[in-house]
Enzyme design. Structure first.
Site, PDB file in Angstrom:
ATOM      1  N   TRP A 210       0.189  -8.701  -0.436  1.00 55.68           N
ATOM      2  CA  TRP A 210      -1.443  -9.211  -1.723  1.00 55.68           C
ATOM      3  C   TRP A 210      -2.062  -8.080  -2.038  1.00 55.68           C
ATOM      4  O   TRP A 210      -2.263  -7.160  -1.373  1.00 55.68           O
ATOM      5  CB  TRP A 210      -1.798 -10.423  -1.282  1.00 55.68           C
ATOM      6  CG  TRP A 210      -2.628 -10.246   0.023  1.00 55.68           C
ATOM      7  CD1 TRP A 210      -2.684  -8.389   1.125  1.00 55.68           C
ATOM      8  CD2 TRP A 210      -3.451 -10.569   1.128  1.00 55.68           C
ATOM      9  NE1 TRP A 210      -3.849  -8.800   2.048  1.00 55.68           N
ATOM     10  CE2 TRP A 210      -3.908 -10.178   1.886  1.00 55.68           C
ATOM     11  CE3 TRP A 210      -3.398 -12.068   1.367  1.00 55.68           C
ATOM     12  CZ2 TRP A 210      -4.229 -10.382   3.500  1.00 55.68           C
ATOM     13  CZ3 TRP A 210      -4.125 -12.665   1.892  1.00 55.68           C
ATOM     14  CH2 TRP A 210      -4.983 -12.081   3.865  1.00 55.68           C
ATOM     15  N   GLU A 211      -2.658  -7.913  -2.747  1.00 54.35           N
ATOM     16  CA  GLU A 211      -3.354  -7.492  -4.081  1.00 54.35           C
ATOM     17  C   GLU A 211      -2.386  -6.215  -4.503  1.00 54.35           C
ATOM     18  O   GLU A 211      -2.832  -5.118  -4.628  1.00 54.35           O
ATOM     19  CB  GLU A 211      -4.081  -6.698  -2.958  1.00 54.35           C
ATOM     20  CG  GLU A 211      -5.090  -6.689  -2.249  1.00 54.35           C
ATOM     21  CD  GLU A 211      -6.195  -7.887  -3.152  1.00 54.35           C
ATOM     22  OE1 GLU A 211      -7.374  -8.600  -2.678  1.00 54.35           O
ATOM     23  OE2 GLU A 211      -6.951  -7.133  -3.569  1.00 54.35           O
ATOM     24  N   GLY A 212      -1.493  -6.488  -5.045  1.00 59.89           N
ATOM     25  CA  GLY A 212      -0.284  -6.037  -5.728  1.00 59.89           C
ATOM     26  C   GLY A 212       0.492  -6.177  -4.491  1.00 59.89           C
ATOM     27  O   GLY A 212      -0.502  -5.092  -4.103  1.00 59.89           O
TER      28      GLY A 212
END
Lengths: 594, 264
Positions: free
Chosen positions: A402-404
């Site tokens: 997550w978060e890219g």
């Protein structure tokens, strides 16, 4: 204390950063230390005793803990005082994030709530929105969530299908669509939601749980973070008052990407805290576990594992606080009006987008390494859920996603830097050309190093910067704008840049410590840097060779490889001994030693 | 109500204690220092009384500069002002010497109640509170687990445990009370509290400000001398009782308890 020099984002790769220019944990103020103690106290008294109940996705317990955290001010470090927060510096936020890194699933609740759930309103909300929502969020009365991802819009976030249409009376936006993998969905009261106005203009909205047409789907069954809630959030003709539109129509991407930058750094801080938890857990077990009549902590391979965990964590810790200091320094240059403007603050943070991506990738991979070794040191017990290692291992895995994803972030590191270079904001190309020129006459044999601690490592890091510049320069010349399509090349350049930032952060922190406390007090730090550089330099050389071998052929290939060899020249040290020194110290202290 | 809390800074309970060469001291290099946990109960109780009766809370600590950190923590919890007694000549004081220094400062202040922890978790002597009370000529009630100040603010009822029973003691103020686990659950230093603590007054006093004879305090003034510090004996390895049947195992266990452990 002398002022720290302010560098542009990504400039560390071309500039000479001095140890006086970085913030380090040794520079903590009395307040930073007290905040760390309070946050750690909160974890040990409120979270640890209920961690098993927390794993059962206990709705009331989570909200109760969130409220307690809010009362202590732990949720409001980034929220200005006038909206019920503390308005503290970014170092303070990093300190709280670090402590939360050992809070199991609560760290997920905390991260989504204070980061992506609250910050869009802090930075891009208008006065009324801030007044209405921030006190509730900072105080922990409401839990927040963030709805960006959809089934067809993951890494390709702007490909959202959720649609917003203005109602005929002009009072509401009517939202339709479905968001996926929404952390905190089951117990959040407010959601920051992205939808396309008229199916075209990507825009942010603040949506309350109780608005008509808002519902959540079934809980996902996840590998880890079992105590957190992850559900789809569904909008069926959801009525969102027009005053809940955030920032400007069609400017949602600006909110989304800025918030991701901040989220990446916060994630980095939390992963680093988790790593420290692994080191302490592993060493305590290794000291107590007796095999062949001796504690397993006396075995070389176990020592090496413990040392490797702590050494990488040292680099991660040095990096996260260095970046927090960079934010604070940069934000300190804003005038009073700009300081009040969230968008200006977010812009200042965006300057360090490459470093944010680096922190995210390095922090999450460092945590995966540490949790893996934590399980391994515990052997069969590590595989059983009776010990926390098993949960740590499962919980850590999401951080690379997550978060890219770490792949997207690897693309962003050289991608953003090259983009800025093309716009003339970052002098990468002249620096790369300078290296190419230097290479003609440079001879590593003529290098004379001063007889100061870590002089060799300092030199090697300098050379590895040149190596990265050379490789990036060669690749950019060959592929031009098509370089971004050469993902494997981009990834290897990113790996070089990430490791350079990690090594340099550890090095500069250690040099600063030597200057402050003397060589003797810094001897374990020095050993950590020596051992880490020794591990990393051959990897950097190998990435460089792989890229060059892909890009060039024939005589040019031979010439360039000779260049790589010159720049990467390094005589290994006895890193086994350095790691033993660090390990013995960890075993003596029974905790993370730096 | 004027309340004073005396606090000591001690090694964190998680610290690995090492004995210094010579066997009379511990190695202080790697120690993480914290407020004595028993003193935290005193800070909390003082803050609760202040919330009920009004007034202010002063915390007094003695030792090197680092003790400021513990005083600041008490200020962040809500105390109003701090005093640090710091002087090289005071280093090495025993409980009586420490009490003399603390009492000398307290004499210059107004007070209704003084709290000290029932003992420091470092040397475990439990003497300082009693010494201070004696030097000030006020009553001392030790080991408080519950405390009730009369509505008129003139007396206090204190519960203290005695061999599984509870003894209820009443004393007139001013009084010194030593605090024990169970009295309360100390609050956290909240982040707003931490930021406020920065601006609260913290005064520093040296030996010359106390009007004490240097010979009474410090290493030279010690009535108690530490001869030797030794670590607790290492725990022997556990033993798994062998046997085919539960009866065999029980017999073997009984034999071991009788012959080896000599417990039965």
């Amino acid at each position: 204390m002398a002022e720290r020099k302010i560098f542009a984002g990504g400039e560390f790769l071309i500039g000479d950063v001095g140890h006086g220019d970085v913030f380090t944990p040794e520079d903590f103020t009395e307040e930073h230390k007290m905040i760390l103690e309070t946050a750690k106290d909160f974890i040990s008294k409120e979270i640890n005793p209920v961690i098993d109940r927390l794993e059962e996705k206990n709705h009331e317990l989570v909200l109760d803990l969130l409220k307690k955290a809010g009362e202590l001010g732990l949720l409001g470090t980034d929220v200005p005082e006038e909206y019920g927060g503390m308005g503290l510096d970014k170092v303070s936020t990093t300190v709280v994030g670090e402590a939360m890194g050992t809070a199991g699933s609560f760290s997920v609740v905390y991260g989504a709530h204070t980061g992506i759930g609250t910050l869009p309103i802090v930075y891009f909300g208008n006065e009324e929105q801030k007044k209405k929502y921030l006190p509730k969020l900072a105080g922990g009365d409401w839990c927040a969530a963030y709805c960006l991802t959809e089934s067809g819009a993951g890494s390709d976030a702007l490909n959202a299908r959720t649609k917003a249409v203005l109602s005929p009376d002009g009072k509401y936006y009517i939202l339709n669509g479905e968001k996926m993998f929404i952390t905190n969905a089951g117990w959040a009261s407010s959601f920051v939601v992205y939808a396309k106005v008229d199916g075209q203009h990507f825009t942010g909205f603040i949506v309350e749980k109780t608005f008509p047409g808002v519902s959540t789907g079934a809980e996902e069954k996840k590998m880890g973070a079992h105590g957190s809630s992850t559900r789809p959030v569904i909008f069926e003709d959801a009525k969102v008052p027009v005053e809940n539109l955030m920032y400007e129509v069609g400017k949602g991407h600006k909110i989304a990407f800025n918030i991701l930058n901040i989220g990446r750094w916060k994630l980095g801080a939390m992963t680093m805290g988790g790593c420290k938890g692994c080191v302490t857990g592993a060493v305590k077990y290794a000291k107590g576990r007796v095999q062949f009549k001796v504690p397993i902590s006396s075995f070389g391979m176990i020592k090496q594992k413990i040392a490797d965990m702590a050494i990488r964590t040292y680099m991660s810790e040095s990096m996260m606080y260095r970046l927090a200091g960079m934010f604070d320094d940069k934000l300190g240059t804003l005038d009073e009006k700009a300081k009040k403007s969230g968008a200006e603050t977010a812009k200042a943070i965006e300057e360090y987008a490459p470093e944010c991506s680096i922190s995210k990738v390095y922090g999450s991979e460092c945590l995966d390494f540490c949790t893996d070794e934590y399980v391994q040191i515990l052997g069969g017990y590590g595989y059983c859920s009776e010990y926390p290692a098993e949960r740590y291992y499962r919980d850590a895995r999401i951080n690379r996603i997550w978060e890219g994803t770490n792949e997207i972030n690897r693309m962003l590191v050289p991608g953003t830097m090259l983009q800025r270079a093309l716009k003339g904001q970052l002098a990468l190309l002249p620096a790369a050309q300078a290296v190419a020129g230097e290479l003609m006459t440079y001879s590593p044999l003529s290098v004379q190093l001063p007889d100061t601690p870590l002089a060799l490592q300092q030199h090697v890091i300098k050379m590895s910067k040149k190596l990265a510049l050379m490789v990036a320069g060669v690749a950019a010349q060959k592929f031009g704008p098509g370089l971004v399509k050469e993902q494997e090349v981009m990834g290897k350049i990113a790996d070089m840049v990430i490791e350079i930032f990690a090594m340099e952060s550890g090095l500069l922190r250690t040099l600063k410590l030597i200057e402050k406390e003397g060589e003797e007090k810094a001897k374990y730090h020095i050993a950590a840097v020596k051992a880490y550089v020794d591990d990393t330099m051959p990897r950097i050389e190998s990435w460089a060779k792989q890229v060059i071998s892909h890009v060039e052929s024939g005589d040019m290939l031979r010439t360039q490889l000779a260049g790589v060899k010159k720049l990467a020249r390094y005589q290994p040290i006895d890193a086994i001994n350095e790691k033993r020194l660090v390990a013995d110290r960890i075993i003596e202290l029974e905790s993370y030693p730096f | 109500m004027k309340i004073i809390v005396c606090l000591k800074q001690v090694p964190d309970t998680e610290t690995q204690i090492k004995i210094a060469p010579g066997g009379e001291k511990i190695v202080t290099d790697d120690i993480k220092w914290v407020m004595n946990p028993y003193d935290e109960f005193g800070v909390e109780e003082a803050l609760r009384l202040k919330e009920k009766f009004g007034g202010d809370v002063t915390v007094i600590g003695m030792g090197p500069k680092r003790v400021t950190e513990s005083i600041r923590t008490a200020l962040a919890m809500g105390a109003d002002k701090g005093i640090l007694i710091s002087d090289a000549a005071l280093e090495g004081s025993d409980s009586l010497g420490t009490a003399k220094a603390l009492a000398a400062v307290i004499k210059g202040l107004q007070f209704d109640i003084i709290f000290t922890g029932q003992r420091g978790i470092d040397e475990d002597q439990g003497l300082t509170g009693a010494c201070i009370a004696d030097l000030l000529g006020i009553p001392q009630v030790s080991l408080a687990v519950k405390l009730e100040v009369a509505a008129d603010g003139k007396s206090v009822k204190v519960n203290r445990p005695v061999e599984g029973q509870t003894l209820v003691v009443e004393a007139q103020l001013p009084v010194l009370i030593t605090t024990q686990k169970g009295l309360n659950e100390p609050r956290y230093a909240s982040l707003p509290g931490i930021m406020k603590a920065k601006k609260k007054p913290l005064e520093e006093k040296a030996l010359k400000d106390l009007g004490l004879d240097p010979a009474e305090v410090g290493l030279g003034g010690r009535k108690l001398k530490i001869i030797k510090i030794t670590p607790p004996p290492a725990r022997a390895e556990g033993k798994i009782v062998q046997g085919e049947t539960p009866q065999d195992k029980a017999t073997e266990l009984a034999r071991l308890l009788h012959e080896e452990a000599k417990l039965i």
